[in-house]
Design a protein around this motif. Structure first.
Motif, PDB file in Angstrom:
ATOM      1  N   LEU A  26       1.035  -0.990  -0.115  1.00 42.95           N
ATOM      2  CA  LEU A  26      -0.138   0.012   0.375  1.00 42.95           C
ATOM      3  C   LEU A  26       1.187   1.038   0.354  1.00 42.95           C
ATOM      4  O   LEU A  26       0.786   2.367  -0.529  1.00 42.95           O
ATOM      5  CB  LEU A  26      -0.580   0.101   1.031  1.00 42.95           C
ATOM      6  N   LEU A  27       1.897   1.584   0.788  1.00 47.13           N
ATOM      7  CA  LEU A  27       2.649   2.397   0.923  1.00 47.13           C
ATOM      8  C   LEU A  27       3.737   2.785  -0.650  1.00 47.13           C
ATOM      9  O   LEU A  27       3.931   3.744  -0.999  1.00 47.13           O
ATOM     10  CB  LEU A  27       3.645   1.775   1.796  1.00 47.13           C
ATOM     11  N   GLY A  28       4.110   1.574  -1.069  1.00 44.78           N
ATOM     12  CA  GLY A  28       5.048   1.533  -2.233  1.00 44.78           C
ATOM     13  C   GLY A  28       3.797   1.735  -3.428  1.00 44.78           C
ATOM     14  O   GLY A  28       4.792   3.032  -4.346  1.00 44.78           O
ATOM     15  N   GLY A  29       2.586   1.520  -3.037  1.00 39.97           N
ATOM     16  CA  GLY A  29       1.293   2.404  -4.074  1.00 39.97           C
ATOM     17  C   GLY A  29       1.323   3.535  -4.685  1.00 39.97           C
ATOM     18  O   GLY A  29       0.943   3.989  -5.472  1.00 39.97           O
ATOM     19  N   ALA A  30       1.697   4.327  -2.934  1.00 37.56           N
ATOM     20  CA  ALA A  30       1.249   5.637  -2.709  1.00 37.56           C
ATOM     21  C   ALA A  30       2.012   6.422  -3.228  1.00 37.56           C
ATOM     22  O   ALA A  30       2.066   7.589  -3.828  1.00 37.56           O
ATOM     23  CB  ALA A  30       0.789   5.762  -1.523  1.00 37.56           C
ATOM     24  N   LEU A  31       3.581   5.715  -3.209  1.00 34.22           N
ATOM     25  CA  LEU A  31       4.809   6.816  -3.512  1.00 34.22           C
ATOM     26  C   LEU A  31       4.651   6.569  -4.829  1.00 34.22           C
ATOM     27  O   LEU A  31       4.714   7.948  -5.943  1.00 34.22           O
ATOM     28  CB  LEU A  31       5.579   6.260  -3.092  1.00 34.22           C
ATOM     29  N   LYS A  78      -0.871  23.223 -12.685  1.00 37.06           N
ATOM     30  CA  LYS A  78      -2.349  23.953 -11.895  1.00 37.06           C
ATOM     31  C   LYS A  78      -2.651  22.342 -11.446  1.00 37.06           C
ATOM     32  O   LYS A  78      -2.289  21.931 -12.197  1.00 37.06           O
ATOM     33  CB  LYS A  78      -3.051  24.554 -12.770  1.00 37.06           C
ATOM     34  N   GLY A  79      -3.576  22.515 -10.861  1.00 33.23           N
ATOM     35  CA  GLY A  79      -4.101  20.997 -10.356  1.00 33.23           C
ATOM     36  C   GLY A  79      -2.892  19.955  -9.314  1.00 33.23           C
ATOM     37  O   GLY A  79      -2.470  19.019  -9.586  1.00 33.23           O
ATOM     38  N   PHE A  80      -2.167  20.817  -9.356  1.00 30.05           N
ATOM     39  CA  PHE A  80      -0.414  20.214  -8.596  1.00 30.05           C
ATOM     40  C   PHE A  80      -1.078  19.343  -7.664  1.00 30.05           C
ATOM     41  O   PHE A  80      -1.285  17.823  -7.599  1.00 30.05           O
ATOM     42  CB  PHE A  80       0.637  20.870  -8.284  1.00 30.05           C
ATOM     43  N   GLY A  81      -1.616  20.132  -6.332  1.00 30.54           N
ATOM     44  CA  GLY A  81      -2.626  19.741  -5.027  1.00 30.54           C
ATOM     45  C   GLY A  81      -3.648  18.301  -4.783  1.00 30.54           C
ATOM     46  O   GLY A  81      -2.968  16.932  -4.761  1.00 30.54           O
ATOM     47  N   PRO A  82      -4.446  17.963  -5.875  1.00 29.64           N
ATOM     48  CA  PRO A  82      -5.726  17.455  -5.996  1.00 29.64           C
ATOM     49  C   PRO A  82      -5.081  16.767  -6.999  1.00 29.64           C
ATOM     50  O   PRO A  82      -4.969  14.984  -6.041  1.00 29.64           O
ATOM     51  CB  PRO A  82      -6.867  18.175  -6.765  1.00 29.64           C
ATOM     52  N   THR A  83      -3.775  16.453  -7.881  1.00 31.42           N
ATOM     53  CA  THR A  83      -3.537  15.392  -8.085  1.00 31.42           C
ATOM     54  C   THR A  83      -1.711  14.371  -7.551  1.00 31.42           C
ATOM     55  O   THR A  83      -2.151  12.920  -7.615  1.00 31.42           O
ATOM     56  CB  THR A  83      -2.111  15.880  -9.363  1.00 31.42           C
ATOM     57  N   LEU A  84      -1.362  15.231  -6.154  1.00 34.82           N
ATOM     58  CA  LEU A  84      -0.822  14.352  -5.488  1.00 34.82           C
ATOM     59  C   LEU A  84      -1.795  13.665  -4.537  1.00 34.82           C
ATOM     60  O   LEU A  84      -1.479  12.360  -4.080  1.00 34.82           O
ATOM     61  CB  LEU A  84       0.752  15.734  -5.047  1.00 34.82           C
ATOM     62  N   VAL A  85      -2.405  14.217  -3.651  1.00 31.72           N
ATOM     63  CA  VAL A  85      -3.598  13.672  -2.564  1.00 31.72           C
ATOM     64  C   VAL A  85      -4.111  12.723  -3.787  1.00 31.72           C
ATOM     65  O   VAL A  85      -4.233  11.419  -3.065  1.00 31.72           O
ATOM     66  CB  VAL A  85      -4.100  14.644  -2.920  1.00 31.72           C
ATOM     67  N   GLY A  86      -5.267  12.755  -4.479  1.00 36.20           N
ATOM     68  CA  GLY A  86      -5.863  12.146  -5.268  1.00 36.20           C
ATOM     69  C   GLY A  86      -5.069  10.716  -5.645  1.00 36.20           C
ATOM     70  O   GLY A  86      -5.969   9.527  -5.241  1.00 36.20           O
ATOM     71  N   TYR A  87      -3.552  10.675  -6.310  1.00 35.18           N
ATOM     72  CA  TYR A  87      -3.490   9.610  -6.838  1.00 35.18           C
ATOM     73  C   TYR A  87      -2.618   8.335  -5.798  1.00 35.18           C
ATOM     74  O   TYR A  87      -2.236   8.014  -6.033  1.00 35.18           O
ATOM     75  CB  TYR A  87      -2.709  10.173  -8.004  1.00 35.18           C
ATOM     76  N   THR A  88      -2.199   9.690  -5.043  1.00 31.63           N
ATOM     77  CA  THR A  88      -1.443   8.864  -3.960  1.00 31.63           C
ATOM     78  C   THR A  88      -2.973   7.595  -3.048  1.00 31.63           C
ATOM     79  O   THR A  88      -2.407   6.790  -3.223  1.00 31.63           O
ATOM     80  CB  THR A  88      -1.196  10.062  -2.737  1.00 31.63           C
ATOM     81  N   LEU A  89      -3.433   8.238  -3.207  1.00 28.56           N
ATOM     82  CA  LEU A  89      -4.887   7.419  -2.565  1.00 28.56           C
ATOM     83  C   LEU A  89      -4.616   6.332  -3.974  1.00 28.56           C
ATOM     84  O   LEU A  89      -5.282   5.168  -3.648  1.00 28.56           O
ATOM     85  CB  LEU A  89      -5.820   8.298  -2.261  1.00 28.56           C
ATOM     86  N   GLN A  90      -5.736   7.169  -4.835  1.00 28.36           N
ATOM     87  CA  GLN A  90      -5.469   5.745  -5.536  1.00 28.36           C
ATOM     88  C   GLN A  90      -4.339   4.551  -5.649  1.00 28.36           C
ATOM     89  O   GLN A  90      -4.955   3.383  -6.063  1.00 28.36           O
ATOM     90  CB  GLN A  90      -5.665   6.565  -7.033  1.00 28.36           C
ATOM     91  N   GLY A  91      -3.218   4.642  -5.790  1.00 26.08           N
ATOM     92  CA  GLY A  91      -1.913   4.831  -6.339  1.00 26.08           C
ATOM     93  C   GLY A  91      -1.865   3.312  -4.606  1.00 26.08           C
ATOM     94  O   GLY A  91      -1.288   2.199  -4.964  1.00 26.08           O
ATOM     95  N   SER A  92      -2.539   3.841  -4.189  1.00 20.91           N
ATOM     96  CA  SER A  92      -2.033   3.273  -2.299  1.00 20.91           C
ATOM     97  C   SER A  92      -3.048   1.863  -3.087  1.00 20.91           C
ATOM     98  O   SER A  92      -3.142   0.606  -2.420  1.00 20.91           O
ATOM     99  CB  SER A  92      -2.474   3.628  -1.409  1.00 20.91           C
TER     100      SER A  92
END
Length: 311
Positions: A26-31, A78-92
């Motif tokens: 889960l951690l590896g996917g988030a990163l 533009k959109g860096f913040g939601p990209t970082l948070v959204g895809y961290t959750l998604q990748g996990s």
């Protein structure tokens, strides 16, 4: 230790697939997903604008120059913040749940069927994982697209202010899950291709080129195989999922307010849906997927779990 007399997929690797193993995945996917998607924000800004305003943004590099000229360096992020948070959750969820579902389906199928039908198990595991991953991603993906495709000055750019505006204008924006259907349509085929082609390409490398036991090769060599397999799989993913990706971007346009997905698709046309912005997306997704798998397997290697895949 594997139970005596009972085959269990969780004990096939170099370490048991227990809760600690899954937590590390889960951690590896988030990163892997959070860092790579955030780093590709400039390409994503241009790609989204090519999809929603093709007359103005016709090609990747001229489109990037247009954004820089009109909005400055901040415009391409533009959109860096939601990209970082959204895809961290998604990748996990994408990577962590894939490991869980893959082991589950292998145990349901049994040892012989697992050997015979590996690609089907990879497909089922990745589709199941992505179903849940997209629920976590959707509110942030919708916010990202709205930030990136709104004319300058018509929608807040800061992450917090944009989320508030999405909530306040939910009848127009369909926040938070209005794009979940198209997102599933885009991401589930994408992820199925990403995992099944990655696993398959890795298997071909270790079967036909690097034919010695996998553990005899250096970690650098194994991670090189990981990156190459991921990049090749990413190109296939981009083509498979691009029409749905275009629809997700078009849903963020004000003039498409209240229109159904089918209406937007018909008005745009299949050729445009499948090709507009595809070059940018192939570069973006190929690089993205290669580095995602490399980061994920690097994390697994550092944590003593070994790289993904094999003969």
């Amino acid at each position: 230790m594997q139970p005596i007399g009972k085959w269990d997929a969780r004990y096939m690797g170099i370490v048991p697939h227990d809760n600690t193993y899954y937590a590390k995945c889960l951690l590896g996917g988030a990163l892997a997903c959070g860092l790579t998607h955030a780093a590709m924000t400039p390409l994503d800004v241009v790609k989204c604008n090519m999809q929603v305003n093709p007359a103005k943004y016709q090609r990747l590099w001229p489109g990037l120059a247009t954004v820089l000229h009109e909005e400055g360096a901040a415009g391409i992020w533009k959109g860096f913040g939601p990209t970082l948070v959204g895809y961290t959750l998604q990748g996990s969820f994408k990577y962590g749940l894939y490991e869980i579902f893959k082991d589950f389906y292998m145990n349901v199928a049994g040892e012989e069927a697992t050997k015979k039908y590996k690609p089907i198990i990879w497909l089922a595991g990745s589709a199941s994982a992505e179903f849940f991953a997209d629920i976590a991603l959707c509110p942030f993906e919708m916010t990202k697209v709205k930030i990136q495709t709104s004319p300058n000055g018509t929608f807040p750019i800061p992450f917090g202010a944009a989320l508030t505006e999405m909530k306040n204008r939910r009848l127009e924006t369909r926040y938070p899950f209005g794009s979940l259907g198209p997102l599933w349509t885009r991401q589930i085929p994408y992820t199925m291709a990403k995992f099944v082609f990655f696993e398959g390409i890795v298997q071909q490398f270790y079967t036909h080129i690097f034919t010695a036991p996998k553990e005899t090769y250096s970690k650098l060599t194994q991670l090189g195989i990981t990156f190459t397999s991921g990049y090749l799989a990413g190109i296939i993913c981009a083509v498979v999922s691009h029409p749905a990706d275009t629809v997700v971007s078009l849903m963020g346009k004000t003039e498409n307010k209240g229109k159904s997905v089918g209406t937007i698709a018909r008005e745009t046309g299949l050729v445009t849906l499948a090709t507009k912005g595809l070059g940018a997306r192939v570069i973006m997704i190929g690089t993205l997927t290669g580095f995602q798998w490399w980061i994920y397997d690097t994390c697994k290697t550092v944590m003593g779990l070994g790289t993904t895949g094999g003969k």
